[in-house]
Design a protein around this motif. Structure first.
Motif, PDB file in Angstrom:
ATOM      1  N   THR A  81       0.844  -1.192   0.000  1.00 32.55           N
ATOM      2  CA  THR A  81       0.000   0.000   0.000  1.00 32.55           C
ATOM      3  C   THR A  81       0.886   1.250   0.000  1.00 32.55           C
ATOM      4  O   THR A  81       2.111   1.159   0.073  1.00 32.55           O
ATOM      5  N   THR A  82       0.247   2.408  -0.046  1.00 31.37           N
ATOM      6  CA  THR A  82       1.028   3.646  -0.117  1.00 31.37           C
ATOM      7  C   THR A  82       0.687   4.669   0.960  1.00 31.37           C
ATOM      8  O   THR A  82       1.550   5.465   1.344  1.00 31.37           O
ATOM      9  N   ARG A  83      -0.547   4.659   1.476  1.00 32.58           N
ATOM     10  CA  ARG A  83      -0.932   5.744   2.389  1.00 32.58           C
ATOM     11  C   ARG A  83      -1.758   5.303   3.591  1.00 32.58           C
ATOM     12  O   ARG A  83      -1.817   6.029   4.584  1.00 32.58           O
ATOM     13  N   ILE A  84      -2.399   4.165   3.544  1.00 37.82           N
ATOM     14  CA  ILE A  84      -3.272   3.747   4.640  1.00 37.82           C
ATOM     15  C   ILE A  84      -2.450   3.497   5.904  1.00 37.82           C
ATOM     16  O   ILE A  84      -1.319   2.998   5.839  1.00 37.82           O
ATOM     17  N   GLY A  85      -3.009   3.883   7.060  1.00 35.73           N
ATOM     18  CA  GLY A  85      -2.317   3.665   8.320  1.00 35.73           C
ATOM     19  C   GLY A  85      -2.192   2.191   8.656  1.00 35.73           C
ATOM     20  O   GLY A  85      -2.945   1.336   8.165  1.00 35.73           O
ATOM     21  N   LEU A  86      -1.241   1.889   9.544  1.00 40.27           N
ATOM     22  CA  LEU A  86      -0.937   0.516   9.944  1.00 40.27           C
ATOM     23  C   LEU A  86      -0.967   0.471  11.463  1.00 40.27           C
ATOM     24  O   LEU A  86      -0.206   1.180  12.116  1.00 40.27           O
ATOM     25  N   ALA A  87      -1.842  -0.359  12.034  1.00 43.17           N
ATOM     26  CA  ALA A  87      -2.035  -0.326  13.487  1.00 43.17           C
ATOM     27  C   ALA A  87      -2.116  -1.729  14.061  1.00 43.17           C
ATOM     28  O   ALA A  87      -2.601  -2.663  13.410  1.00 43.17           O
ATOM     29  N   LEU A 108       9.587  -0.185  11.176  1.00 43.97           N
ATOM     30  CA  LEU A 108       8.369  -0.189  10.361  1.00 43.97           C
ATOM     31  C   LEU A 108       7.843   1.229  10.167  1.00 43.97           C
ATOM     32  O   LEU A 108       7.425   1.603   9.066  1.00 43.97           O
ATOM     33  N   ASP A 109       7.879   2.044  11.212  1.00 42.60           N
ATOM     34  CA  ASP A 109       7.359   3.404  11.106  1.00 42.60           C
ATOM     35  C   ASP A 109       8.160   4.234  10.121  1.00 42.60           C
ATOM     36  O   ASP A 109       7.594   4.963   9.303  1.00 42.60           O
ATOM     37  N   THR A 110       9.485   4.121  10.162  1.00 39.38           N
ATOM     38  CA  THR A 110      10.288   4.957   9.277  1.00 39.38           C
ATOM     39  C   THR A 110      10.218   4.465   7.829  1.00 39.38           C
ATOM     40  O   THR A 110      10.171   5.264   6.897  1.00 39.38           O
ATOM     41  N   LEU A 111      10.159   3.138   7.626  1.00 35.49           N
ATOM     42  CA  LEU A 111      10.051   2.616   6.265  1.00 35.49           C
ATOM     43  C   LEU A 111       8.686   2.929   5.648  1.00 35.49           C
ATOM     44  O   LEU A 111       8.576   3.086   4.426  1.00 35.49           O
ATOM     45  N   SER A 112       7.650   3.025   6.471  1.00 27.56           N
ATOM     46  CA  SER A 112       6.306   3.344   5.960  1.00 27.56           C
ATOM     47  C   SER A 112       6.020   4.844   6.001  1.00 27.56           C
ATOM     48  O   SER A 112       4.915   5.269   5.722  1.00 27.56           O
ATOM     49  N   ARG A 113       7.024   5.638   6.400  1.00 28.61           N
ATOM     50  CA  ARG A 113       6.897   7.098   6.447  1.00 28.61           C
ATOM     51  C   ARG A 113       5.821   7.545   7.424  1.00 28.61           C
ATOM     52  O   ARG A 113       4.954   8.369   7.110  1.00 28.61           O
ATOM     53  N   GLY A 114       5.895   6.988   8.634  1.00 28.95           N
ATOM     54  CA  GLY A 114       5.045   7.462   9.717  1.00 28.95           C
ATOM     55  C   GLY A 114       3.640   6.933   9.722  1.00 28.95           C
ATOM     56  O   GLY A 114       2.737   7.593  10.254  1.00 28.95           O
ATOM     57  N   ARG A 115       3.435   5.717   9.224  1.00 25.77           N
ATOM     58  CA  ARG A 115       2.076   5.185   9.153  1.00 25.77           C
ATOM     59  C   ARG A 115       1.693   4.290  10.333  1.00 25.77           C
ATOM     60  O   ARG A 115       0.557   3.845  10.421  1.00 25.77           O
ATOM     61  N   LEU A 116       2.624   4.019  11.255  1.00 29.77           N
ATOM     62  CA  LEU A 116       2.356   3.040  12.304  1.00 29.77           C
ATOM     63  C   LEU A 116       1.687   3.667  13.526  1.00 29.77           C
ATOM     64  O   LEU A 116       2.056   4.757  13.962  1.00 29.77           O
ATOM     65  N   ARG A 117       0.720   2.951  14.090  1.00 32.44           N
ATOM     66  CA  ARG A 117       0.122   3.255  15.392  1.00 32.44           C
ATOM     67  C   ARG A 117       0.137   1.976  16.206  1.00 32.44           C
ATOM     68  O   ARG A 117      -0.317   0.925  15.736  1.00 32.44           O
TER      69      ARG A 117
END
Length: 292
Positions: A81-87, A108-117
């Motif tokens: 994916t490209t933009r959906i958050g990951l939690a 994971l957060d840095t590779l996904s550009r801040g998408r992790l919660r």
């Protein structure tokens, strides 16, 4: 109101790369805010532990059902994916060493550009927690310290590194790089149904995910979280509240009522349907009704 989608729990689809990638891409195309992956490091056959979120005290899935590691699964879906958050929802803190978890989450957060919660909890399955080497009785105190450890390691300490001296964990001069994508670190929410969980959210978290509570208890727990935040000099208005609801059962009127109660996000459960096309249709209809 934000709407997230819970990845199906205990089904074969989540361990089929093509299936789960298509599920995630469709959720993203529908405009859902994030994907949420649950955790059990091990399931236990014949457990005497009572599952607190079911009248029967039992999970709805068999102990031999596939439950992939949530961070590994979300890492795979980050690449799909490209933009959906990951939690996570809920990652069971006693199962993890916080130093290792800090590195995994930051990567994971840095590779996904801040998408992790990260939504974390203390767990209910005694045999699982003991199999992972933690003491069930002290898991609450341990969880609070684990979040402190991760925040210390995520902070920009400079070349001298981070130090921590606690009841369960101790280190000096520790450098955990890469750090999270966001300077504030990975947001941590606490899940649970107890007063203690609400207090942890208010003191340490960016949000609270009350599980299995009725409306009066929900309001009481939100109040506990807010008062605890104020007690420790934190802004209670900055803390998010997340609930779970069924995708097909949630109405627009109910969503509006929950928003008025102070709920910021609803994680929608799609059910145990195995047919991917039916699930995609269900998500599309839900998105048209709730998201757009």
């Amino acid at each position: 109101m934000d709407y997230a989608i819970a990845l199906p729990f205990g089904g074969q689809g989540v361990v089929d790369g093509d299936w789960v990638c298509e599920f995630a891409r469709h959720a993203e195309s529908c405009g859902f805010e994030s994907l949420v992956a649950a955790e059990h490091s091990v399931m236990v056959s014949g457990t005497s532990s009572r599952y607190p979120y079911s009248p029967t005290g039992r999970l709805s899935v068999a102990a031999d059902s596939p439950v992939p590691d949530p961070l590994e699964l979300l890492s795979y879906l980050a690449a799909c994916t490209t933009r959906i958050g990951l939690a996570t929802g809920v990652l069971i803190l006693p199962n993890h060493h916080p130093v290792v978890l800090a590195k995994r989450a930051a990567t994971l957060d840095t590779l996904s550009r801040g998408r992790l919660r990260l939504c974390v909890g203390v767990g209910w399955l005694r045999e699982e927690i003991e199999a992972c080497g933690a003491d069930f009785a002290t898991r609450g105190r341990r969880a609070a310290e684990q979040v402190e450890v991760m925040r210390v390691l995520w902070a920009d300490t400079g070349p001298e590194g981070a130090a921590h001296e606690g009841e369960f964990f101790r280190f000096r001069g520790a450098l955990c790089r890469p750090g999270p994508w966001r300077a504030t670190g990975v947001p941590v929410h606490f899940g649970g149904h107890s007063t203690a969980a609400a207090r942890r959210a208010g003191r340490y978290g960016e949000g609270f995910q009350p599980l299995g509570v009725d409306e009066p208890e929900l309001l009481r727990l939100i109040g506990v979280m807010r008062r605890e935040a104020q007690r420790y000099g934190r802004d209670p208005d900055a803390l998010e509240v997340t609930l779970y609801r069924g995708l097909t059962e949630l109405t627009e009127q109910e969503a509006a009522r929950l928003a008025a109660l102070g709920v910021h996000r609803i994680v929608l459960q799609v059910g145990e349907e195995a047919d991917l096309e039916r699930l995609k249709d269900r998500m599309s209809v839900g998105a048209e009704r709730l998201v757009r």
